[in-house]
Write an enzyme that holds these catalytic residues in place. Structure first.
Site, PDB file in Angstrom:
ATOM      1  N   HIS A  56       0.825  -1.215   0.000  1.00  0.00           N
ATOM      2  CA  HIS A  56       0.000   0.000   0.000  1.00  0.00           C
ATOM      3  C   HIS A  56       0.860   1.266   0.000  1.00  0.00           C
ATOM      4  CE1 HIS A  56      -3.971   1.831   1.725  1.00  0.00           C
ATOM      5  NE2 HIS A  56      -3.330   2.708   0.946  1.00  0.00           N
ATOM      6  N   LYS A 140      -8.925  -1.557  -6.493  1.00  0.00           N
ATOM      7  CA  LYS A 140      -9.086  -0.785  -5.254  1.00  0.00           C
ATOM      8  C   LYS A 140     -10.349   0.056  -5.329  1.00  0.00           C
ATOM      9  CE  LYS A 140      -7.805   1.420  -1.407  1.00  0.00           C
ATOM     10  NZ  LYS A 140      -6.698   2.330  -1.164  1.00  0.00           N
ATOM     11  N   HIS A 234      -6.062  -0.573   5.768  1.00  0.00           N
ATOM     12  CA  HIS A 234      -5.963   0.289   6.959  1.00  0.00           C
ATOM     13  C   HIS A 234      -7.151   0.208   7.935  1.00  0.00           C
ATOM     14  CE1 HIS A 234      -8.214   2.827   4.217  1.00  0.00           C
ATOM     15  NE2 HIS A 234      -7.154   3.220   3.559  1.00  0.00           N
ATOM     16  N   ASP A 304       0.643   2.593   3.796  1.00  0.00           N
ATOM     17  CA  ASP A 304      -0.192   3.682   3.268  1.00  0.00           C
ATOM     18  C   ASP A 304       0.649   4.954   3.112  1.00  0.00           C
ATOM     19  OD1 ASP A 304      -2.302   5.052   2.223  1.00  0.00           O
ATOM     20  OD2 ASP A 304      -3.557   4.993   4.013  1.00  0.00           O
ATOM     21  N   PRO A 322      -4.892  14.733   3.332  1.00  0.00           N
ATOM     22  CA  PRO A 322      -4.657  13.636   4.274  1.00  0.00           C
ATOM     23  C   PRO A 322      -3.563  12.693   3.792  1.00  0.00           C
ATOM     24  CG  PRO A 322      -6.565  13.134   2.912  1.00  0.00           C
ATOM     25  CD  PRO A 322      -6.036  14.469   2.431  1.00  0.00           C
TER      26      PRO A 322
END
Ligand code: DOR
Ligand code: ZN
Length: 436
Positions: A56, A140, A234, A304, A322
């Site tokens: 990721h 995804k 996540h 991530d 973010p």
């Protein structure tokens, strides 16, 4: 004769000292003692691990390369002990057509220091079949951006693929999920925004734990209804992990990921670090967050790695972007936890090597055995440092982990028998597509 011996490496958790012979990028021999007079690197009983696999990452290439590109992203990977990365599709253009997928493969082929795979996005339903032929690690889906009906249409299309017998190296399609319910996120955010408040800690409330829990339940229901394999990215709350555990007991084909930030930080870091700790899903309150005790129920750790510029981060909470860049720090943070006995080398290998290889069907990686790719990270469990984002290889030089004291660091990374990092210094290498 082998090309190179890695002499006196410590295999964990057995604490066995072995010498590894490497030939044509593969492990071809495992011996107690390396033969004399052959080329060798003496590891002096340092711990060796299979190269880490990060399923990721967001490398922003193409389209947003001012934040990161495939070169700098994989430099951070190599520095951090990762030898394989799988890139997410939210680039510009998104990786949701065969054309965009092929273009990103070319970029990676040109710039990647480590081995790589790509996740596919889903735009138009008609593109799914052609994309699948190119071997994406998964499709995804961002539930915070899609309506329920759109998600169901995608499931129907992917189910068709499966029914028609389409396979990717013998494996059926996999759907990865970003689980935050769109309606819940939008309504909670709108309420808080309309009050004209701007404290970064509000972000945790704007995208509450409930949004994830609702989304996870929806994803599990779809997996059951369509009998498709899903992977939940996540996972940030205990309740979501419990739901996934229940589904596994009912034999649903579901796996889960946790990030280093959701494991190590809680929502108080939004107060301490402001928007540098802003990420989706947000950091959770202590009562909701996952702890080391939950790791047994989690399948993988994914970083991530989501780099942005400092300027993009230094806006008000509603505008700041973010994401946290994690490739430079994840391994050292986890080795520190091993030194503190909060987790074990067995956990680390399962979560960052063996399971990512199994879930994403990466042959020849994730294990130190004869015949496997010679992908390794060598670590010094006594080396100490303080995390300093100025030293990151990533373009994103910020981190909520800034100032953390760490003990245990990667000192050498090898991809396919070639050194890509030695003592913090990077060397040139050309990574390969993991499904070629
Ligand atoms: O925090 C995040 N950043 N979460 C995501 O889902 C996307 C990512 C990004 O691409 O910046
Ligand atoms: Zn992501």
């Amino acid at each position: 004769m082998v090309d190179l011996w890695l002499k006196d490496a410590k295999i964990v958790p057995e604490n066995m000292i072995v010498s590894l012979g490497i030939e044509d990028g593969k492990i071809t021999a495992l011996k107690k003692i390396a033969p004399k007079r052959e080329e060798c690197i003496n590891l002096r009983e340092s711990v060796i691990l299979p190269g880490l696999i990060d399923a990721h990452v967001h490398f922003r290439d193409p389209g947003l390369t001012y934040k990161e590109d495939f070169r700098t992203g994989t430099m951070a990977a190599a520095a951090g002990g990762f030898t394989t990365v799988i890139d997410m599709p939210n680039t510009r253009p998104p990786t949701d057509t065969a054309k965009a997928f092929k273009e990103k493969l070319k970029i990676a082929d040109h710039k990647s220091l480590v081995d790589y795979g790509l996740h596919a996005g889903v735009g138009k339903l008609k593109d799914i079949k052609n994309l699948f032929k190119l071997k994406p690690a998964s499709f995804k889906l961002y539930m915070d951006l899609l309506d329920d009906t759109e998600i169901e249409e995608i499931f129907k299309e992917i189910k068709n693929l499966k029914n028609e017998g389409h396979k990717h190296d013998g494996h059926e399609p996999l759907i990865s999920f970003h689980c935050e319910d769109k309606e819940t996120v939008n309504s909670s955010t709108l309420k808080l925004k309309s009050k004209g408040r701007y404290k970064p800690e509000l972000y945790a409330k704007a995208r509450p734990a409930l949004a994830e829990i609702i989304a996870v339940s929806k994803a599990l229901k779809l997996a059951e209804k369509y009998d498709l394999k899903i992977h939940i990215c996540h996972v940030s709350t205990r309740e979501s992990l419990e739901l996934i555990g229940g589904a596994k007991k009912s034999d649903l084909k579901v796996t889960s990921e946790i990030t280093p930030h959701h494991l190590l930080l809680n929502s108080s870091y939004l107060v301490k670090c402001g928007n540098f700790a802003k990420t989706n899903p947000p950091l959770r309150d202590q009562k909701d967050k996952l702890e080391f005790g939950s790791l047994n129920d989690v399948d993988i750790i994914g970083t991530d790695h989501a780099p942005h510029t400092i300027t993009e981060k230094e806006q008000n909470v509603w505008k700041a972007l973010p994401g946290i860049p994690n490739l430079d720090t994840t391994l050292t943070l986890l080795l520190t936890q091993i030194n503190q006995r909060n987790m074990t080398f067995t956990d680390l290998k399962r979560l960052l090597c063996e399971n990512p290889a199994r879930i994403f069907n990466i042959q020849n990686k994730g294990f130190i055995n004869k015949g496997m790719d010679a992908d390794f990270v060598v670590v010094d469990m006594r080396k100490e440092e303080v995390i300093n984002p100025d030293k990151f290889k990533s373009k994103a030089k910020y981190s909520p982990f800034k100032g953390f004291k760490v003990k245990g660091m990667p000192i050498m990374t090898m991809v396919g028998g070639k050194i890509v990092m030695d003592g913090g210094y990077l060397s040139k290498n050309q990574g390969n597509f993991i499904y070629s």
